[in-house]
Design an enzyme around this catalytic site. Sequence first.
Site, PDB file in Angstrom:
ATOM      1  N   ASP A  79      -5.316  -7.155  11.718  1.00  0.00           N
ATOM      2  CA  ASP A  79      -5.041  -8.586  11.621  1.00  0.00           C
ATOM      3  C   ASP A  79      -3.571  -8.818  11.934  1.00  0.00           C
ATOM      4  O   ASP A  79      -2.828  -7.862  12.124  1.00  0.00           O
ATOM      5  CB  ASP A  79      -5.379  -9.124  10.216  1.00  0.00           C
ATOM      6  CG  ASP A  79      -4.811  -8.238   9.133  1.00  0.00           C
ATOM      7  OD1 ASP A  79      -3.688  -7.748   9.297  1.00  0.00           O
ATOM      8  OD2 ASP A  79      -5.496  -8.043   8.110  1.00  0.00           O
ATOM      9  N   ASP A  81      -0.044 -10.722  10.679  1.00  0.00           N
ATOM     10  CA  ASP A  81       0.678 -11.474   9.659  1.00  0.00           C
ATOM     11  C   ASP A  81       1.893 -12.096  10.318  1.00  0.00           C
ATOM     12  O   ASP A  81       2.486 -11.507  11.223  1.00  0.00           O
ATOM     13  CB  ASP A  81       1.136 -10.540   8.531  1.00  0.00           C
ATOM     14  CG  ASP A  81      -0.050  -9.859   7.873  1.00  0.00           C
ATOM     15  OD1 ASP A  81      -1.019 -10.563   7.543  1.00  0.00           O
ATOM     16  OD2 ASP A  81      -0.032  -8.622   7.725  1.00  0.00           O
ATOM     17  N   ASP A 155       8.097  -2.551   2.945  1.00  0.00           N
ATOM     18  CA  ASP A 155       7.996  -1.190   2.416  1.00  0.00           C
ATOM     19  C   ASP A 155       8.576  -0.123   3.354  1.00  0.00           C
ATOM     20  O   ASP A 155       9.569   0.519   3.050  1.00  0.00           O
ATOM     21  CB  ASP A 155       6.561  -0.870   1.967  1.00  0.00           C
ATOM     22  CG  ASP A 155       5.489  -1.282   2.960  1.00  0.00           C
ATOM     23  OD1 ASP A 155       5.833  -1.697   4.086  1.00  0.00           O
ATOM     24  OD2 ASP A 155       4.298  -1.177   2.628  1.00  0.00           O
TER      25      ASP A 155
HETATM   26  P1  ATP Z   1      -2.855  -3.121   7.680  1.00  0.00           P
HETATM   27  O1  ATP Z   1      -2.967  -2.654   9.067  1.00  0.00           O
HETATM   28  O2  ATP Z   1      -3.635  -2.323   6.754  1.00  0.00           O
HETATM   29  O3  ATP Z   1      -3.042  -4.612   7.498  1.00  0.00           O
HETATM   30  P2  ATP Z   1      -0.141  -3.771   7.038  1.00  0.00           P
HETATM   31  O4  ATP Z   1       1.120  -2.949   7.168  1.00  0.00           O
HETATM   32  O5  ATP Z   1      -0.226  -5.001   7.852  1.00  0.00           O
HETATM   33  O6  ATP Z   1      -1.328  -2.787   7.297  1.00  0.00           O
HETATM   34  P3  ATP Z   1      -0.510  -5.495   4.812  1.00  0.00           P
HETATM   35  O7  ATP Z   1      -0.980  -5.163   3.445  1.00  0.00           O
HETATM   36  O8  ATP Z   1      -1.313  -6.411   5.661  1.00  0.00           O
HETATM   37  O9  ATP Z   1      -0.289  -4.106   5.525  1.00  0.00           O
HETATM   38  O10 ATP Z   1       0.955  -6.085   4.659  1.00  0.00           O
HETATM   39  C1  ATP Z   1       1.665  -6.683   5.713  1.00  0.00           C
HETATM   40  C2  ATP Z   1       3.129  -6.311   5.638  1.00  0.00           C
HETATM   41  O11 ATP Z   1       3.702  -6.787   4.424  1.00  0.00           O
HETATM   42  C3  ATP Z   1       3.431  -4.814   5.619  1.00  0.00           C
HETATM   43  O12 ATP Z   1       3.472  -4.269   6.910  1.00  0.00           O
HETATM   44  C4  ATP Z   1       4.771  -4.767   4.935  1.00  0.00           C
HETATM   45  O13 ATP Z   1       5.806  -5.125   5.819  1.00  0.00           O
HETATM   46  C5  ATP Z   1       4.644  -5.861   3.904  1.00  0.00           C
HETATM   47  N1  ATP Z   1       4.104  -5.343   2.638  1.00  0.00           N
HETATM   48  C6  ATP Z   1       2.830  -5.330   2.233  1.00  0.00           C
HETATM   49  N2  ATP Z   1       2.701  -4.809   1.021  1.00  0.00           N
HETATM   50  C7  ATP Z   1       3.945  -4.481   0.619  1.00  0.00           C
HETATM   51  C8  ATP Z   1       4.489  -3.912  -0.561  1.00  0.00           C
HETATM   52  N3  ATP Z   1       3.710  -3.569  -1.562  1.00  0.00           N
HETATM   53  N4  ATP Z   1       5.836  -3.743  -0.611  1.00  0.00           N
HETATM   54  C9  ATP Z   1       6.631  -4.106   0.407  1.00  0.00           C
HETATM   55  N5  ATP Z   1       6.178  -4.638   1.531  1.00  0.00           N
HETATM   56  C10 ATP Z   1       4.854  -4.834   1.656  1.00  0.00           C
HETATM   57 MG    MG Z   2      -1.842  -6.493   7.819  1.00  0.00          MG
END
Ligand code: ATP
Ligand code: MG
Length: 456
Positions: A79, A81, A155
Amino acid sequence: MIRRLIKAVGQLVVPGVRSPGRRGKTEPEVYTAEDLGIDLDRISSAAHKTIRGLQEAGYAAYIVGGGVRDLLLDLRPKDFDVATDATPQEVQRVFRRARIIGRRFQIVHVTFGQEIIEVSTFRALQSTPQKTDDHGRVLSDNVFGEQHEDAARRDFTVNALYLDPTDGVVLDYHRGVRDLRSRVLRMIGDPASRYREDPVRMLRVVRFMAKLDFQAESKTMAPIRGLGPLLSNVPQARLFDEMGKLLMSGASRRGLELLMSLDLHHQCLPLVQMALEPEGTKEEKAQALAFVHRALSDTDLRIAEGRKASPSFLYACLLWHPVLRAWRANEAQGERPIPALHSAIDEVVEARLTELGLQRRTASDVRELWQLQPRFERRGGSLAARLLEHERFKAAYDFLLLRAESGEAPRDLADWWTAYFEGDDEARAELVAGLSRSQAGESKPRRRRRRRSPSE
Ligand code: ATP
Ligand code: MG
């Protein structure tokens, strides 16, 4: 393009705006999407529309997180963001279908047809103490700030890249591109403090290492062993959510192995521990583990092939052996097979729904899958045809195959069903006729009562 870039970057280097405390790098390295080989056409139209809408209203807007990371790795993003300098209320004003959600961390869901884009406002690095629990976990988090602060609060370095698809640039405040190229997962800031702020980040290390096949940098890895118990302070719903992502990441097998090797499986969810540390005799344990491993590998393969993988199927697999043991125990106490299975499910799952973190709907799907299992043994007359028509037949049949592969259900039973499932009407009739010739009376329940378990 340049003007907006200066707007985005320039404001960050004004003296005095830097935050005290953990300070983010205030100037990003700037790459062109083209140089990084990003195919902008892979960005969903909903994400494009969200970015364009915000930019046209005068705000900065970027794709951030997994979307950028996966595009750079040439993977299909799950997805997209979006991060912006507009407040949630301002975002809501730009779009017709936008809803503010969350309290601890307010974000806006912007909806275009089926797709939802999560829009978050740049978060500040705060000098005043944030509201935390006794263990340092952050409870309240809605102070907005600059982009570089937002970057420092993400993160991992590879998750802190900002892509502006309109200008075709990527802003990198933490050398995420370098880490991405060397496939390293590096926590931004001091890893131990970041795990204390949010222990779920430890599970995210596991998920991204497994899913992306990255190595975690040693400083990122080192504190995890000592801090695992902090996970017990995290609300169950959040753990369940994160574990669900790990299980559906396409690398669940590797992820759970890593979870165990870091000794985190005791803290995350009882059902993970039940699956990974089964009870019983040596043989029962080996068989239960073989089953779980096959189920995980099978799920990973399905995801890799773009086939459907349902979380409830996997939960049914993870909890099957505990249910099987309870079923056998109930039968040994004189209960008849089917009621014994029902009460086993009640004991192991129904009575512990909250503890297991299963939603009621998932639990009822899981129950149905299990209750269909004894029906595979009763094939005489029209029973097989009736089972084949059941709407959950395919899932229950897949489950039976996994059981047979791990040696818990009879191989010839699974083979019979494969032939029946794949056969035409004539072949099916022949299979049923063959059954009554060789195993007359198999469908009579009386014979089954003498067995320890219907599957033995
Ligand atoms: P996925 O492909 O699983 O969606 P993602 O990296 O996009 O992986 P998300 O949970 O959608 O993970 O979160 C989007 C973004 O928000 C992350 O890439 C990170 O930059 C930030 N983020 C999410 N959770 C945390 C956290 N617990 N602490 C710090 N930053 C976070
Ligand atoms: Mg994501």
